[in-house]
Design a protein around this motif. Structure first.
Motif, PDB file in Angstrom:
ATOM      1  N   ARG A  65       0.768  -1.266   0.109  1.00 28.82           N
ATOM      2  CA  ARG A  65       0.086   0.092   0.021  1.00 28.82           C
ATOM      3  C   ARG A  65       0.654   1.317   0.075  1.00 28.82           C
ATOM      4  O   ARG A  65       1.925   1.359   0.599  1.00 28.82           O
ATOM      5  CB  ARG A  65      -1.077   0.180   1.173  1.00 28.82           C
ATOM      6  CG  ARG A  65      -1.704  -1.285   1.430  1.00 28.82           C
ATOM      7  CD  ARG A  65      -2.558  -1.221   2.505  1.00 28.82           C
ATOM      8  NE  ARG A  65      -3.956  -0.444   2.159  1.00 28.82           N
ATOM      9  CZ  ARG A  65      -4.752  -0.272   2.967  1.00 28.82           C
ATOM     10  NH1 ARG A  65      -4.392  -0.164   4.412  1.00 28.82           N
ATOM     11  NH2 ARG A  65      -5.869   0.559   2.520  1.00 28.82           N
ATOM     12  N   VAL A  66       0.512   2.400  -0.460  1.00 25.79           N
ATOM     13  CA  VAL A  66       0.900   3.696  -0.707  1.00 25.79           C
ATOM     14  C   VAL A  66       0.087   4.681  -0.220  1.00 25.79           C
ATOM     15  O   VAL A  66      -1.129   4.599  -0.855  1.00 25.79           O
ATOM     16  CB  VAL A  66       1.613   4.032  -2.053  1.00 25.79           C
ATOM     17  CG1 VAL A  66       2.252   5.298  -2.144  1.00 25.79           C
ATOM     18  CG2 VAL A  66       2.701   3.138  -2.340  1.00 25.79           C
ATOM     19  N   ASP A  67       0.179   5.094   0.857  1.00 28.32           N
ATOM     20  CA  ASP A  67      -0.652   6.319   1.340  1.00 28.32           C
ATOM     21  C   ASP A  67      -1.944   5.748   1.596  1.00 28.32           C
ATOM     22  O   ASP A  67      -3.131   6.429   1.454  1.00 28.32           O
ATOM     23  CB  ASP A  67      -0.734   7.613   0.392  1.00 28.32           C
ATOM     24  CG  ASP A  67       0.426   8.284   0.489  1.00 28.32           C
ATOM     25  OD1 ASP A  67       1.077   8.517   1.458  1.00 28.32           O
ATOM     26  OD2 ASP A  67       0.609   9.081  -0.667  1.00 28.32           O
ATOM     27  N   GLY A  68      -1.887   4.398   2.094  1.00 32.22           N
ATOM     28  CA  GLY A  68      -3.190   3.612   2.605  1.00 32.22           C
ATOM     29  C   GLY A  68      -3.951   3.273   1.176  1.00 32.22           C
ATOM     30  O   GLY A  68      -5.195   2.487   1.588  1.00 32.22           O
ATOM     31  N   ARG A  69      -3.516   3.507   0.062  1.00 29.75           N
ATOM     32  CA  ARG A  69      -4.183   2.739  -0.991  1.00 29.75           C
ATOM     33  C   ARG A  69      -3.441   1.572  -1.601  1.00 29.75           C
ATOM     34  O   ARG A  69      -2.045   1.623  -1.729  1.00 29.75           O
ATOM     35  CB  ARG A  69      -4.380   3.764  -2.155  1.00 29.75           C
ATOM     36  CG  ARG A  69      -5.389   4.785  -1.685  1.00 29.75           C
ATOM     37  CD  ARG A  69      -5.311   6.107  -2.621  1.00 29.75           C
ATOM     38  NE  ARG A  69      -5.391   5.595  -4.097  1.00 29.75           N
ATOM     39  CZ  ARG A  69      -4.914   6.259  -5.308  1.00 29.75           C
ATOM     40  NH1 ARG A  69      -4.326   7.493  -4.934  1.00 29.75           N
ATOM     41  NH2 ARG A  69      -4.873   5.620  -6.153  1.00 29.75           N
ATOM     42  N   ASP A  70      -4.208   0.337  -1.989  1.00 36.02           N
ATOM     43  CA  ASP A  70      -3.403  -0.755  -2.484  1.00 36.02           C
ATOM     44  C   ASP A  70      -2.732  -0.287  -3.728  1.00 36.02           C
ATOM     45  O   ASP A  70      -3.350   0.399  -4.702  1.00 36.02           O
ATOM     46  CB  ASP A  70      -4.494  -1.843  -2.776  1.00 36.02           C
ATOM     47  CG  ASP A  70      -4.581  -2.578  -1.614  1.00 36.02           C
ATOM     48  OD1 ASP A  70      -4.309  -2.053  -0.365  1.00 36.02           O
ATOM     49  OD2 ASP A  70      -5.613  -3.515  -1.491  1.00 36.02           O
ATOM     50  N   VAL A  71      -1.492  -0.920  -4.084  1.00 35.38           N
ATOM     51  CA  VAL A  71      -0.868  -0.613  -5.413  1.00 35.38           C
ATOM     52  C   VAL A  71      -1.353  -1.425  -6.286  1.00 35.38           C
ATOM     53  O   VAL A  71      -1.358  -2.659  -6.009  1.00 35.38           O
ATOM     54  CB  VAL A  71       0.716  -0.754  -5.093  1.00 35.38           C
ATOM     55  CG1 VAL A  71       1.386  -0.866  -6.393  1.00 35.38           C
ATOM     56  CG2 VAL A  71       1.132   0.209  -4.095  1.00 35.38           C
ATOM     57  N   ALA A  72      -1.633  -1.235  -7.382  1.00 36.17           N
ATOM     58  CA  ALA A  72      -2.030  -1.968  -8.816  1.00 36.17           C
ATOM     59  C   ALA A  72      -0.742  -2.290  -9.576  1.00 36.17           C
ATOM     60  O   ALA A  72       0.000  -1.002  -9.873  1.00 36.17           O
ATOM     61  CB  ALA A  72      -3.133  -1.207  -9.689  1.00 36.17           C
ATOM     62  N   TYR A  73      -0.576  -3.162  -9.825  1.00 35.52           N
ATOM     63  CA  TYR A  73       0.597  -3.729 -10.576  1.00 35.52           C
ATOM     64  C   TYR A  73       0.564  -3.558 -12.071  1.00 35.52           C
ATOM     65  O   TYR A  73       0.810  -4.181 -13.045  1.00 35.52           O
ATOM     66  CB  TYR A  73       1.047  -4.959 -10.206  1.00 35.52           C
ATOM     67  CG  TYR A  73       1.669  -5.206  -8.822  1.00 35.52           C
ATOM     68  CD1 TYR A  73       3.029  -4.967  -8.641  1.00 35.52           C
ATOM     69  CD2 TYR A  73       0.889  -5.297  -7.753  1.00 35.52           C
ATOM     70  CE1 TYR A  73       3.601  -4.961  -7.416  1.00 35.52           C
ATOM     71  CE2 TYR A  73       1.367  -5.493  -6.657  1.00 35.52           C
ATOM     72  CZ  TYR A  73       2.520  -5.367  -6.164  1.00 35.52           C
ATOM     73  OH  TYR A  73       3.094  -5.228  -4.970  1.00 35.52           O
ATOM     74  N   ASP A  74      -0.173  -2.395 -12.539  1.00 34.91           N
ATOM     75  CA  ASP A  74      -0.214  -1.867 -14.045  1.00 34.91           C
ATOM     76  C   ASP A  74       0.665  -0.785 -14.195  1.00 34.91           C
ATOM     77  O   ASP A  74       1.313  -0.313 -13.248  1.00 34.91           O
ATOM     78  CB  ASP A  74      -1.734  -1.721 -14.497  1.00 34.91           C
ATOM     79  CG  ASP A  74      -2.431  -0.588 -13.592  1.00 34.91           C
ATOM     80  OD1 ASP A  74      -1.799   0.055 -12.696  1.00 34.91           O
ATOM     81  OD2 ASP A  74      -3.756  -0.683 -13.457  1.00 34.91           O
ATOM     82  N   ARG A  75       0.559  -0.107 -15.358  1.00 28.75           N
ATOM     83  CA  ARG A  75       1.597   0.794 -15.589  1.00 28.75           C
ATOM     84  C   ARG A  75       1.099   2.128 -14.917  1.00 28.75           C
ATOM     85  O   ARG A  75       2.066   2.753 -14.278  1.00 28.75           O
ATOM     86  CB  ARG A  75       1.378   1.262 -17.356  1.00 28.75           C
ATOM     87  CG  ARG A  75       2.507   2.259 -17.653  1.00 28.75           C
ATOM     88  CD  ARG A  75       2.161   2.428 -19.040  1.00 28.75           C
ATOM     89  NE  ARG A  75       3.160   3.574 -19.492  1.00 28.75           N
ATOM     90  CZ  ARG A  75       4.359   3.380 -20.109  1.00 28.75           C
ATOM     91  NH1 ARG A  75       4.670   2.237 -20.125  1.00 28.75           N
ATOM     92  NH2 ARG A  75       4.999   4.340 -20.471  1.00 28.75           N
TER      93      ARG A  75
END
Length: 282
Positions: A65-75
């Motif tokens: 997570r970055v700043d409480g939001r899940d990271v999406a592994y897209d571009r």
């Protein structure tokens, strides 16, 4: 540890192909504005942890997570991650590839599609921050090892990340090179960059970091660096030695030479200066 988390792993696990789990169920947060030392013996999972935090590896379980939001592994998600978190690997030769220092440092900002003036400004600021502005046109293959280390870090700094992660940054440097690098890192911290450093050098961690994460077979333990490194049981579990500075402080206090609240010397040079200022003879 105080401060809101910029980047964090939640219930993260990872195993390399055909291998046992390296990390399992790990909750790990990097708080903003703190200097964090990740401590563990070789093979404890330090590098894997750093690569998960920077997106170089993807969690087998759990999430980043970055700043409480899940990271999406897209571009889009990875671009967001890499403009927030940058990892510098242990060997600079694994990171440097362009013909000159300036070209290498400009690579990341150019890939973001930034205007040329912005790229030039970022390169200049990064080289100045690492005290290598005079090396901008130097071929990378003519750099000393310490210069290559700082050039690799400058390439990450040019991305202007909020979190800079360094894997064993002082490994292979002589004492003078270590001090120059630590001075550069102090400048980055003063400018607002959160710095994470993986190391097995407990003395370096004690003098440099605010907080520590000690990797044990049961997972990481985090907290204020002085508190964790005073825990003999934790150090034994992590197979780390006691910090030299803490042993010196204990001896000086036992002999009435150092007050309970007085900061202790952290290096042999500081101990010599401390002794000379007080007229203490060996």
């Amino acid at each position: 540890m105080p401060g809101s988390a910029v980047v964090e792993l939640v219930g993260a696990g990872f195993a390399y192909e055909d291998g046992p789990p390296v990390l399992s169920g790990v909750d790990f947060a990097v708080p903003e504005g703190r200097a964090l030392a990740v401590l563990g013996r070789n093979g404890s999972g330090k590098t894997t942890l750093l690569r998960l935090l920077s997106g170089g590896l993807r969690c087998g379980s759990g999430r980043l997570r970055v700043d409480g939001r899940d990271v999406a592994y897209d571009r889009k998600g990875l671009t967001r991650l890499r403009t927030t978190v940058q990892l510098v690997v242990q060997d600079p030769d694994d990171q440097l590839f362009a013909a000159s220092v300036g070209q290498d440092v400009s690579f990341g900002p150019m890939n973001l599609g930034l205007p040329e003036d912005e790229v030039r400004a970022r390169v200049r600021d990064a080289l100045e921050a690492l005290d290598i502005a005079a090396l901008e046109d130097r071929p990378t293959h003519l750099l000393s090892y310490g210069q290559r280390k700082r050039a690799a870090i400058a390439g990450a700094v040019a991305m202007r990340p909020r979190v800079l992660i360094l894997d064993e940054p002082t490994a292979g440097l002589d004492p003078h090179g270590q001090e120059r690098l630590l001075a550069a890192l102090d400048g980055l911290r003063a400018a607002g960059t959160t710095v994470v450093m993986a190391t097995h050098d407990v003395d370096l961690a004690l003098r440099w970091a605010d907080d520590a994460a000690v990797l044990t077979p049961d997972g990481p333990r985090t907290g204020p660096v002085a508190e964790l490194l005073a825990d003999a049981g934790l150090l034994d579990a992590a197979r780390l030695r006691r910090p030299w500075a803490m042993s010196v402080a204990r001896l000086l206090r036992a002999r009435g030479l150092l007050g309970e609240g007085e900061p202790a010397p952290c290096t042999p040079e500081e101990l010599d200066a401390w002794a000379a200022a007080r007229g203490v003879r060996g």
